[in-house]
Design a protein around this motif. Sequence first.
Motif, PDB file in Angstrom:
ATOM      1  N   PHE A   1      12.776  55.831  24.049  1.00  0.00           N
ATOM      2  CA  PHE A   1      12.588  54.503  24.635  1.00  0.00           C
ATOM      3  C   PHE A   1      12.843  53.404  23.599  1.00  0.00           C
ATOM      4  N   GLN A   2      12.399  53.626  22.370  1.00  0.00           N
ATOM      5  CA  GLN A   2      12.639  52.640  21.317  1.00  0.00           C
ATOM      6  C   GLN A   2      14.130  52.515  21.018  1.00  0.00           C
ATOM      7  N   LYS A   3      14.806  53.656  20.964  1.00  0.00           N
ATOM      8  CA  LYS A   3      16.253  53.652  20.706  1.00  0.00           C
ATOM      9  C   LYS A   3      16.981  52.944  21.840  1.00  0.00           C
ATOM     10  N   SER A   4      16.551  53.177  23.063  1.00  0.00           N
ATOM     11  CA  SER A   4      17.150  52.527  24.220  1.00  0.00           C
ATOM     12  C   SER A   4      16.995  51.020  24.115  1.00  0.00           C
ATOM     13  N   CYS A   5      15.818  50.592  23.670  1.00  0.00           N
ATOM     14  CA  CYS A   5      15.546  49.161  23.482  1.00  0.00           C
ATOM     15  C   CYS A   5      16.465  48.566  22.424  1.00  0.00           C
ATOM     16  N   GLU A   6      16.700  49.320  21.349  1.00  0.00           N
ATOM     17  CA  GLU A   6      17.574  48.842  20.281  1.00  0.00           C
ATOM     18  C   GLU A   6      19.011  48.663  20.767  1.00  0.00           C
ATOM     19  N   LEU A   7      19.453  49.571  21.631  1.00  0.00           N
ATOM     20  CA  LEU A   7      20.844  49.570  22.083  1.00  0.00           C
ATOM     21  C   LEU A   7      21.087  48.659  23.273  1.00  0.00           C
ATOM     22  N   ASP A   8      20.057  48.449  24.082  1.00  0.00           N
ATOM     23  CA  ASP A   8      20.180  47.625  25.286  1.00  0.00           C
ATOM     24  C   ASP A   8      18.853  46.895  25.479  1.00  0.00           C
ATOM     25  N   ALA A   9      18.825  45.601  25.136  1.00  0.00           N
ATOM     26  CA  ALA A   9      17.569  44.847  25.119  1.00  0.00           C
ATOM     27  C   ALA A   9      16.848  44.841  26.463  1.00  0.00           C
ATOM     28  N   LYS A  10      17.577  44.986  27.557  1.00  0.00           N
ATOM     29  CA  LYS A  10      16.923  45.016  28.873  1.00  0.00           C
ATOM     30  C   LYS A  10      15.933  46.170  28.980  1.00  0.00           C
ATOM     31  N   GLU A  11      16.221  47.251  28.244  1.00  0.00           N
ATOM     32  CA  GLU A  11      15.377  48.440  28.287  1.00  0.00           C
ATOM     33  C   GLU A  11      14.077  48.271  27.508  1.00  0.00           C
ATOM     34  N   CYS A  12      13.936  47.143  26.788  1.00  0.00           N
ATOM     35  CA  CYS A  12      12.709  46.905  26.023  1.00  0.00           C
ATOM     36  C   CYS A  12      11.504  46.723  26.940  1.00  0.00           C
ATOM     37  N   ASP A  13      11.766  46.511  28.226  1.00  0.00           N
ATOM     38  CA  ASP A  13      10.695  46.394  29.214  1.00  0.00           C
ATOM     39  C   ASP A  13       9.785  47.625  29.170  1.00  0.00           C
TER      40      ASP A  13
END
Length: 322
Positions: free
Chosen positions: A268-280
């Motif tokens: 989830f953290q990696k996803s947030c780093e790669l696509d800010a929308k996923e920081c949710d």
Amino acid sequence: MKKVVVLLVCVVIVLVGYILSDKFEITKKNSDQIDIEVGEKYFDMGSKAYKENDINKAFKMFEKSCDAGYMDGCVTFGGFYYEGKGVAQDHKKALEIFKKACNKENKGGCYGLALLYKTGSGVSKDKNKAQEYFKKSCDLGYDSACKEISNEENILSQKVPENFKEAEREFKNNNFRKARSSASKACEEEYLEGCGMLGYLLSADMIEMLYKTKNEVEKKDLREKFLKVLVDTSNLCLENGSKYACKVGRFILLFSGGKMNEMTFNIFQKSCELDAKECDWVASFYKEGEYVSKDLRQAKIYYKKACNAGNENSCENYRKLN
């Protein structure tokens, strides 16, 4: 994403019996070499406390290890701030500590510094700086840094195939069947993001089938196949940096009955780093205190990041916390 810091297995410390007690304090000597030896002993004590899940004691021991000049202790200490483990997440503080270690030619410190520049965490995003520190870490012998360089070079050298462009168009239009077909063709051409999208879409299909299947034998077979897809797709996320593969975290949660673990949180953290929308997702974990300590300040930071990237749900959640 592999973790910046991998805690070493504790060695047996042959010292007097009271050395591991909370009251024990090691007096620093004038010699730099003796200080480093002291730092290494504090590091071992921190590692032992960490393995015993005594995070607060581990944090203090790694801080003492760093203060004594033991750079592996600094990298681990910085990792606590980087991840927000046992302390409020503070990327600027992590940056300061990683820089100290990197300046002393520590490969882990340079790797952590590179990650912060790569993601723009605690410092302005700077791709060139990130590559510079990844290279330094790689030259110092850190394999993960070498993989980062290799992945980046691979991505830059790969021309985006037309079938993947088509897959992205269909994905954005929620035409997932057509997107899967085009992503499969891109994957066959060894385009990594094509494989990442394919893994994500296959996971979505398989978890739906799991809920619909009533036959227990068929369900068991499907679970085994699904697990393999999840593992392969997770590797594409953490090792190759595929943003589509990193979306698989939500399916891993469903597959595990909502049980969060370290690897899932890293996805989830990696996803947030790669696509800010996923920081949710990361924001919601801090808001509810799932796996990480409840921290509304961190939740607001991640909600705002996702909101600024266009995630309307995050914008609403951010407003509710203010």
